[in-house]
Design an enzyme around this catalytic site. Structure first.
Site, mmCIF file in Angstrom:
data_model
loop_
_atom_site.group_PDB
_atom_site.id
_atom_site.type_symbol
_atom_site.label_atom_id
_atom_site.label_comp_id
_atom_site.label_asym_id
_atom_site.label_seq_id
_atom_site.Cartn_x
_atom_site.Cartn_y
_atom_site.Cartn_z
ATOM 1 N N HIS A 1 0.865 -1.184 0.000
ATOM 2 C CA HIS A 1 0.000 0.000 0.000
ATOM 3 C C HIS A 1 0.897 1.228 0.000
ATOM 4 C CE1 HIS A 1 -3.842 2.059 1.780
ATOM 5 N NE2 HIS A 1 -3.135 2.917 1.062
ATOM 6 N N HIS B 1 1.417 4.831 -2.416
ATOM 7 C CA HIS B 1 1.086 5.708 -3.549
ATOM 8 C C HIS B 1 2.388 6.357 -4.003
ATOM 9 C CE1 HIS B 1 -3.284 5.530 -2.567
ATOM 10 N NE2 HIS B 1 -2.805 5.328 -1.348
ATOM 11 N N HIS C 1 -9.400 0.995 -1.617
ATOM 12 C CA HIS C 1 -9.410 1.587 -0.275
ATOM 13 C C HIS C 1 -10.845 1.485 0.246
ATOM 14 C CE1 HIS C 1 -5.594 3.252 -1.445
ATOM 15 N NE2 HIS C 1 -5.495 4.076 -0.425
ATOM 16 N N GLU D 1 -11.257 3.330 5.603
ATOM 17 C CA GLU D 1 -10.222 4.225 6.156
ATOM 18 C C GLU D 1 -10.965 5.297 6.949
ATOM 19 O OE1 GLU D 1 -8.091 6.554 3.244
ATOM 20 O OE2 GLU D 1 -6.460 7.051 4.638
ATOM 21 N N ASP E 1 1.716 3.931 2.832
ATOM 22 C CA ASP E 1 0.705 4.813 2.233
ATOM 23 C C ASP E 1 1.359 5.965 1.459
ATOM 24 O OD1 ASP E 1 -1.900 5.410 1.589
ATOM 25 O OD2 ASP E 1 -2.490 6.156 3.548
ATOM 26 N N ASP E 2 1.668 7.051 2.146
ATOM 27 C CA ASP E 2 2.282 8.241 1.517
ATOM 28 C C ASP E 2 3.451 8.682 2.397
ATOM 29 O OD1 ASP E 2 0.164 8.906 -0.648
ATOM 30 O OD2 ASP E 2 -0.996 8.597 1.184
HETATM 31 N N1 LIG Z 1 -4.558 7.418 2.411
HETATM 32 C C1 LIG Z 1 -5.190 7.642 1.254
HETATM 33 N N2 LIG Z 1 -6.517 7.433 1.181
HETATM 34 C C2 LIG Z 1 -7.178 7.666 0.056
HETATM 35 N N3 LIG Z 1 -6.599 8.115 -1.049
HETATM 36 C C3 LIG Z 1 -5.276 8.339 -1.035
HETATM 37 N N4 LIG Z 1 -4.448 8.793 -1.987
HETATM 38 C C4 LIG Z 1 -3.226 8.849 -1.466
HETATM 39 N N5 LIG Z 1 -3.249 8.460 -0.188
HETATM 40 C C5 LIG Z 1 -4.530 8.127 0.105
HETATM 41 ZN ZN LIG Z 2 -3.685 4.773 0.452
#
Ligand SMILES: Nc1ncnc2[nH]cnc12
Ligand SMILES: [Zn+2]
Length: 342
Positions: free
Chosen positions: A17, A19, A197, A200, A278-279
């Site tokens: 996971h 991005h 997703h 969340e 994630d990011d």
């Molecule tokens: N945590 C996240 N949830 C939804 N969309 C995303 N795009 C990038 N990170 C995300």
């Molecule tokens: Zn994500």
């Protein structure tokens, strides 16, 4: 004797996971802005980092999409992916299944060809250059229309030899999975793997819908399944992997603190959990940092850590390379988790 948890020998793991646009570090963002003549509204990297105080998912997404303005050429996407793969490799990532958001680029006049070819320049050589095998997963933005998602799938057709699956991301609440039924059916017919997703910020019902309507094989986040015991039972019974992102959950305030994260309860319930970043440029850490953080905040013992590492490979889309998966799993079983630092 091998030193366990030595930073030169971090836990072997897969990242499921991630991005790629969320790996854009402030330093690279400013370098690309200079290279492409893009004016950024922040004075410097410190000022940009100051803006990383998020109230929720939307406040993060606003910044995440804005900063993508610096990504314009194949070389930009190549440099972005190479920088991520180098960092991931240094933290023990052996295999990465990488999301990208084509609509966020197409809407700025950057073509699918530029994005996929650029990413592929780095990904296609990554086993050699970084020792990391990769898969690419194309995400649809759920706050855009189903028609736009279908057009994006059409635009991706020339690149399907490089794209393993489809995902669904962006603002969750108010955008239930069922909106994308047809595009997921079309993706399945093209032989693409399916993830989304769900849970969340959105309710547990979105997780059920992602499974039943979109046919997803993995749920990204899935955190809010814990509000529905019958859903937890189903996820356990069907062995549906969840790609959790603990540091992301803290930064986006879906949990108050890391110590409150439900990961231990989820593992105790028998859920197939994985830990991901994630990011990472925005949320304070890459895959290994997330492992370290949950180990320290939640007191996970060696067998729980081994389970998380093992799950990451079991949940990966390595069905086309079982030999590689077996090698990675053997590495997990041979790893000494009894030391004191991932
Ligand atoms: N945590 C996240 N949830 C939804 N969309 C995303 N795009 C990038 N990170 C995300
Ligand atoms: Zn994500």
């Amino acid at each position: 004797m091998k030193r366990p948890y030595d930073s030169s020998m971090p836990v072997p793991k897969a990242e499921l996971h991630l991005h790629i646009e969320g790996t854009l570090e402030p330093e690279l963002a400013f370098a690309l802005a200079a290279r492409n003549g893009v004016d950024l509204p922040w004075a410097d990297t410190d000022a940009l980092r100051e803006a990383y105080r998020f109230q929720d998912l939307q406040s993060f997404l606003d910044l995440y999409y804005a900063l993508m303005a610096v990504l314009r050429t194949e070389r930009d996407f190549e440099d972005l992916a190479d920088a991520y793969l180098a960092r991931a490799a240094a933290q023990g990532v052996r295999h990465a299944e990488i999301f990208f958001d084509p609509q966020a680029h197409l809407s700025r006049g950057v073509s699918m060809d530029t994005v996929v070819e650029g990413l592929w320049r780095a990904l296609g050589r990554s086993t050699r250059t970084h020792g990391v095998s990769t898969r690419l997963i194309m995400c649809f933005l759920r706050d855009e229309s189903a028609g736009s998602a279908m057009a994006t799938l059409d635009a991706a057709k020339p690149y399907l030899d490089r794209i393993t699956g489809v995902g669904l991301d962006s603002a969750e609440v108010g955008h239930p999975p069922a909106k994308f039924r047809e595009v997921y059916e079309a993706a399945a017919a093209l032989g693409l793997r399916r993830v989304a997703h769900a849970g969340e910020e959105g309710p547990p019902e979105y997780i059920t819908e992602a499974l039943d309507v979109l046919g997803v094989e993995r749920v990204d986040h899935g955190l809010r399944c814990m509000e529905d015991p019958a859903l937890v039972e189903r996820l356990v019974r069907e062995r549906v992997p969840l790609t959790l992102c603990p540091l992301s959950n803290v930064r986006l305030r879906t949990v108050d603190t890391l110590a409150d994260h439900p990961l231990p309860a989820m593992l105790d319930a028998g859920l197939l959990c994985t830990v991901n970043s994630d990011d990472p440029a925005y949320f304070g850490g890459y895959a290994g940092d997330n492992f370290t953080a949950v180990r320290e905040a939640l007191g996970l013992g060696p067998e729980r850590l081994r389970e998380l590492a093992r799950n990451s490979f079991l949940a990966s889309f390595l069905e086309d390379d079982e030999e590689r998966r077996a090698r990675y799993l053997a590495e997990v079983e041979a790893y000494d988790f009894a030391g004191d630092a991932p």
